[in-house]
Motif scaffolding. Structure first.
Motif, mmCIF file in Angstrom:
data_model
loop_
_atom_site.group_PDB
_atom_site.id
_atom_site.type_symbol
_atom_site.label_atom_id
_atom_site.label_comp_id
_atom_site.label_asym_id
_atom_site.label_seq_id
_atom_site.Cartn_x
_atom_site.Cartn_y
_atom_site.Cartn_z
ATOM 1 N N ARG B 343 97.840 22.300 113.791
ATOM 2 C CA ARG B 343 98.175 23.613 113.233
ATOM 3 C C ARG B 343 99.700 23.759 113.114
ATOM 4 N N SER B 344 100.430 23.222 114.111
ATOM 5 C CA SER B 344 101.903 23.291 114.068
ATOM 6 C C SER B 344 102.441 22.522 112.874
ATOM 7 N N GLY B 345 101.821 21.389 112.590
ATOM 8 C CA GLY B 345 102.225 20.614 111.410
ATOM 9 C C GLY B 345 102.022 21.425 110.148
ATOM 10 N N ALA B 346 100.883 22.113 110.092
ATOM 11 C CA ALA B 346 100.590 22.935 108.913
ATOM 12 C C ALA B 346 101.592 24.079 108.791
ATOM 13 N N ILE B 347 102.002 24.629 109.955
ATOM 14 C CA ILE B 347 102.971 25.739 109.935
ATOM 15 C C ILE B 347 104.312 25.276 109.354
ATOM 16 N N GLU B 350 103.918 25.032 105.734
ATOM 17 C CA GLU B 350 103.730 26.364 105.153
ATOM 18 C C GLU B 350 105.066 27.086 105.003
ATOM 19 N N LYS B 351 105.888 26.989 106.070
ATOM 20 C CA LYS B 351 107.210 27.637 106.003
ATOM 21 C C LYS B 351 108.066 27.030 104.898
ATOM 22 N N LEU B 352 107.951 25.716 104.726
ATOM 23 C CA LEU B 352 108.733 25.055 103.694
ATOM 24 C C LEU B 352 108.254 25.486 102.303
ATOM 25 N N GLN B 354 106.995 28.333 101.607
ATOM 26 C CA GLN B 354 107.541 29.694 101.413
ATOM 27 C C GLN B 354 108.992 29.636 100.942
ATOM 28 N N ALA B 355 109.692 28.588 101.379
ATOM 29 C CA ALA B 355 111.099 28.421 100.985
ATOM 30 C C ALA B 355 111.208 27.681 99.649
ATOM 31 N N GLY B 356 110.077 27.416 99.025
ATOM 32 C CA GLY B 356 110.086 26.761 97.712
ATOM 33 C C GLY B 356 110.220 25.254 97.787
ATOM 34 N N VAL B 357 109.890 24.673 98.958
ATOM 35 C CA VAL B 357 110.042 23.221 99.135
ATOM 36 C C VAL B 357 108.660 22.588 99.339
ATOM 37 N N TRP B 358 108.332 21.617 98.519
ATOM 38 C CA TRP B 358 107.085 20.878 98.691
ATOM 39 C C TRP B 358 107.388 19.391 98.522
ATOM 40 N N PHE B 359 106.386 18.555 98.825
ATOM 41 C CA PHE B 359 106.639 17.111 98.907
ATOM 42 C C PHE B 359 105.598 16.316 98.126
ATOM 43 N N ALA B 360 106.016 15.166 97.644
ATOM 44 C CA ALA B 360 105.076 14.274 96.965
ATOM 45 C C ALA B 360 103.961 13.880 97.920
ATOM 46 N N GLU B 361 104.322 13.690 99.205
ATOM 47 C CA GLU B 361 103.323 13.319 100.194
ATOM 48 C C GLU B 361 103.761 13.849 101.552
#
Lengths: 124, 451
Positions: B343-347, B350-352, B354-361
Motif C-alpha cells: 500500500r505504501s508503494g501505491a501511495i 499516487e502522490k507522484l 497527483q504531481a503530474g508525474v508518471w512512469f513508463a514502468e
C-alpha cells in the motif's frame, strides 16, 4: 503405488542465472533413480505452470545426462533482464531455489533418490 | 603428459580484490586469468571513455597488478591473461606498463583489440551486416541513434598470438570468457583452431566455463554449502589441463569452499541454454559429453568434452541508452507489514500522479513476503517486517529524479512501523539495454600489439 509429498530439493540440487531476458534453471538429480523420476515428471509443462506468474513466453527443457541434469530455459521471464528489470532479482538467481521448493509426489519408498552423503572425500 | 595450471582469481568486476593475490601466491599457477566484463559493463566503460579518453577499462585491475608485482618477481614464469582492457585495452596496458616499470618487473605486456565495432558500425550495416537482434530479428536501425557500444566477442586465437610475442601479461577487450582459458592452453600445447583440434578446444572451453565465475565452482552458490564449507576463506579455482584436453578442477590446499561433483555440475550448466551446443568463438562445445569424477579431496577430473562444430560468426553485444531508473527502499515493521508495504508503494506512485508525474514502468515489492519470485513463492507465516522496494523506469530523467524525492515523506506520513530512511535519496542511474547480435567472423579484425 503409494506416494509421498516432498520438496524437489530432497532429490535434486541446482543453479539458475540469466541470458539477457531469459533465465536458465539447472535441476540436477542426486542419484540415477532420481534422474529417471525427474526425466519422466519434471516436464517443461510442469515448470511452465509453476512459473506462470513470471509469464515466460516459452519454457524449453534440455538434458545433460552426464550430470543427471535437466536444464530449463524460461524465455522472456526476467521482466527485462539485468539491465532493465525493476525486480530485486534482475538475473533470476533465485529461481533454482524457488523451483527446488516445489512439492512433488514421489514413491513412498524413494530412498534410492536421496542424496548419498557417505562416499565423498572430506574437504581439506 | 604435459600440463598447464590456469587459475581464475576474478569472476566479475566487483569480485573479491584479495582473491587474485592469494590465488597467485598459493596456486602454483602457470597462468592467472582475471575476468571483469559482464554483458553490460562495456556500456558503462564506453561512457567513461567518452568523458575521459584515458579511461574505459576495469580500473580495479591496476590495483590488483600493483599488489601482484612482488608475486611476479617471485614467480617470473607466471603469466596473466585478463579482459580488464574493456573499451580501452591499450590505455589499460599503458598504465599496467607504468606500474610494472615502477615495481621493476619486466613482463612484456601485449594487447588484444579489434573487438570494438563502434567506429565501424555504420559501415558494417551499410555493408550488409544487419546486426539484427538475435531473438527478435529486428534491425539495429531501430536503436542506432541510442547505441553506446558494440563489441564482438573475440576468441582464443588472438590471445595465442599475444602469448607468442613473449608477453607475460595479455590485456584484452571483449573476448569470450572461456577463451581466457582456452588461449593459454592452445598456446602451451600448440593447438590450432582447425577441425583437428576442435575436441581439445571444446574440452578447454569446458574448463574455462567452469572457472570463469571464480568461486562459483569452489563452493560459492553451492546448494548444499553450510557452515563447514568455510566460505569465508573460499579458495578460487584452478584448472589443470593436459595436452589431450582432459583436466582437473581444484583449489589451493587449506582454503575454504569445496570442489566436488555437485559444485562442478552446478557450474557446468550455469547460464547455459542447450548444454549440447555451447557457442563460443573458438568452438561449439558439447557440455553433455564431459564426464566428471571425484578423484581426490577437492579434486574433480573431467574428461571427454567434445566439439559440436564451429560457427563462422562472432556474437556481438550492443548496448543502447534506454532511459533512467531508480529504486528506493524503506523498512515496514509490525502486523500486516506486507500489506502495508504494498500500500505504501501505491501511495508513493499516487502522490507522484497527483504531481503530474508518471512512469513508463513501475514496480513494488514487499521483500520478506515472497515477492522476490513474484506470484510463485507464498510465505506461510506473516513476516514480522518486510522491506518495501519501489523501482521505476522512464525515458525522462526529471521524472525519475522526482520519484527519488518521494520516499522520505512516508517516514512521517505513511503507516506506523515505517523506518529505515538513513541512506538518503535513491540514486538515479541511466539504463543501458542489451542487444545481442551475430556478425561474420570475416568482418572482424582482431589485433595484437606489444605495449
Amino acid at each position: 503405488m503409494a506416494t509421498t509429498r516432498v520438496p524437489l530439493s530432497v532429490i535434486a540440487h541446482g543453479r539458475s542465472g540469466d541470458k539477457g531476458n531469459h533465465s536458465n534453471i539447472a535441476v540436477l538429480a542426486y542419484t540415477d533413480a532420481g534422474f529417471v523420476w525427474l526425466r519422466k515428471h519434471l516436464t517443461a509443462e510442469v515448470v511452465a505452470a509453476y512459473f506462470a506468474p513470471l509469464d515466460p513466453s516459452n519454457v524449453e527443457r534440455f538434458e545433460a545426462a552426464n550430470v543427471r541434469g535437466l536444464n530449463f530455459m524460461l524465455y522472456d521471464a526476467l521482466a527485462g533482464g539485468a539491465s532493465r528489470s525493476l525486480r530485486s532479482d534482475t538475473q533470476g538467481k533465485t529461481l533454482a531455489l524457488a523451483l527446488l521448493q516445489m512439492a512433488i509426489d514421489v514413491p513412498a519408498d524413494h530412498t534410492a533418490m536421496l542424496r548419498n552423503l557417505t562416499p565423498r572425500p572430506p574437504s581439506l | 603428459m604435459k600440463w598447464v595450471r590456469i587459475g581464475n582469481g576474478c569472476g566479475f568486476w566487483g569480485d573479491n580484490i584479495d582473491a587474485p593475490i592469494r590465488l597467485a601466491e598459493e596456486g602454483r599457477l602457470d597462468y592467472l586469468t582475471l575476468e571483469y566484463l559482464a554483458e553490460l559493463t562495456m556500456s558503462i566503460l564506453a561512457v567513461q571513455k567518452a568523458k575521459d579518453p584515458a579511461a574505459g577499462f576495469a580500473s580495479d585491475f591496476l590495483d590488483v597488478l600493483s599488489r601482484l608485482a612482488p608475486v611476479l618477481k617471485d614467480q617470473p614464469h607466471l603469466k596473466i591473461v585478463t579482459n580488464a582492457g574493456g573499451m580501452n585495452p591499450s590505455g589499460c596496458a599503458a598504465r599496467a606498463r607504468e606500474i610494472l616499470d615502477q615495481e621493476g618487473t619486466h613482463h612484456r605486456v601485449a594487447v588484444v583489440s579489434g573487438d570494438d565495432l563502434m567506429p565501424r558500425l555504420d559501415d558494417l550495416v551499410a555493408g550488409g551486416h544487419g546486426l539484427n537482434h538475435l531473438d527478435t530479428g529486428e534491425p539495429i536501425a531501430k536503436i542506432r541513434d541510442k547505441v553506446v557500444s558494440a563489441n564482438a566477442y573475440l576468441g582464443a586465437k588472438p590471445i595465442v598470438d599475444a602469448l607468442k610475442t613473449g608477453a607475460g601479461i595479455v590485456i584484452t577487450g571483449r573476448v569470450a570468457d572461456a577463451s581466457l582459458t582456452v588461449g593459454p592452453a592452445a598456446f602451451e600445447f600448440g593447438w590450432g583452431f582447425g577441425e583437428a583440434d576442435l575436441d581439445r578446444l571444446a574440452a578447454a572451453t569446458v574448463a574455462g566455463h567452469l572457472i570463469e565465475c571464480g568461486a562459483q565452482v569452489t563452493g560459492g552458490l553451492w546448494m548444499d554449502a553450510d557452515y563447514s564449507t568455510r566460505l569465508g576463506a573460499v579458495g578460487y579455482p584452478v584448472a589443470e589441463i593436459a595436452e589431450d584436453g582432459t583436466f582437473t578442477i581444484t583449489k589451493p590446499p587449506g582454503t575454504g569452499g569445496a570442489v566436488n561433483r555437485e559444485t562442478v555440475s552446478e557450474q557446468l550448466l550455469y547460464e547455459v541454454e542447450d548444454p549440447a551446443r555451447y557457442y563460443t568463438p573458438d568452438v561449439v562445445a558439447d557440455f553433455t559429453s564431459a564426464q566428471l569424477r571425484e578423484t581426490g579431496p577437492d579434486v574433480v577430473s573431467v574428461s571427454g568434452g567434445s566439439a559440436n562444430g564451429v560457427t563462422d560468426t562472432y556474437k556481438v553485444s550492443v548496448a543502447y541508452r534506454d532511459g533512467y531508473t531508480a529504486a528506493g527502499t524503506l523498512l515496514i515493521f509490525g502486523p500486516k507489514a506486507a500489506e502495508k508495504a504494498r500500500r505504501s508503494g501505491a501511495i508513493i506512485l499516487e502522490k507522484l500522479r497527483q504531481a503530474g508525474v508518471w512512469f513508463a514502468e513501475s514496480y513494488t515489492e514487499a521483500l520478506g513476503a515472497g515477492d522476490c519470485v513474484p506470484g510463485v513463492m507464498k510465505s506461510a507465516a506473516e513476516p514480522a517486517e518486510v522491506v518495501l522496494r519501489v523501482a521505476v523506469r522512464d525515458p525522462r530523467k526529471a521524472a525519475v529524479e522526482r520519484f527519488a524525492k518521494e520516499f522520505a515523506p512516508l517516514v512521517t506520513s505513511g503507516f506506523a512501523g515505517t523506518t529505515g530512511y538513513t541512506t538518503g535519496r535513491p540514486p538515479v542511474r541511466e539504463v543501458f539495454a542489451y542487444w545481442p547480435a551475430l556478425i561474420a567472423k570475416a568482418a572482424v579484425y582482431p589485433r595484437v600489439e606489444v605495449a
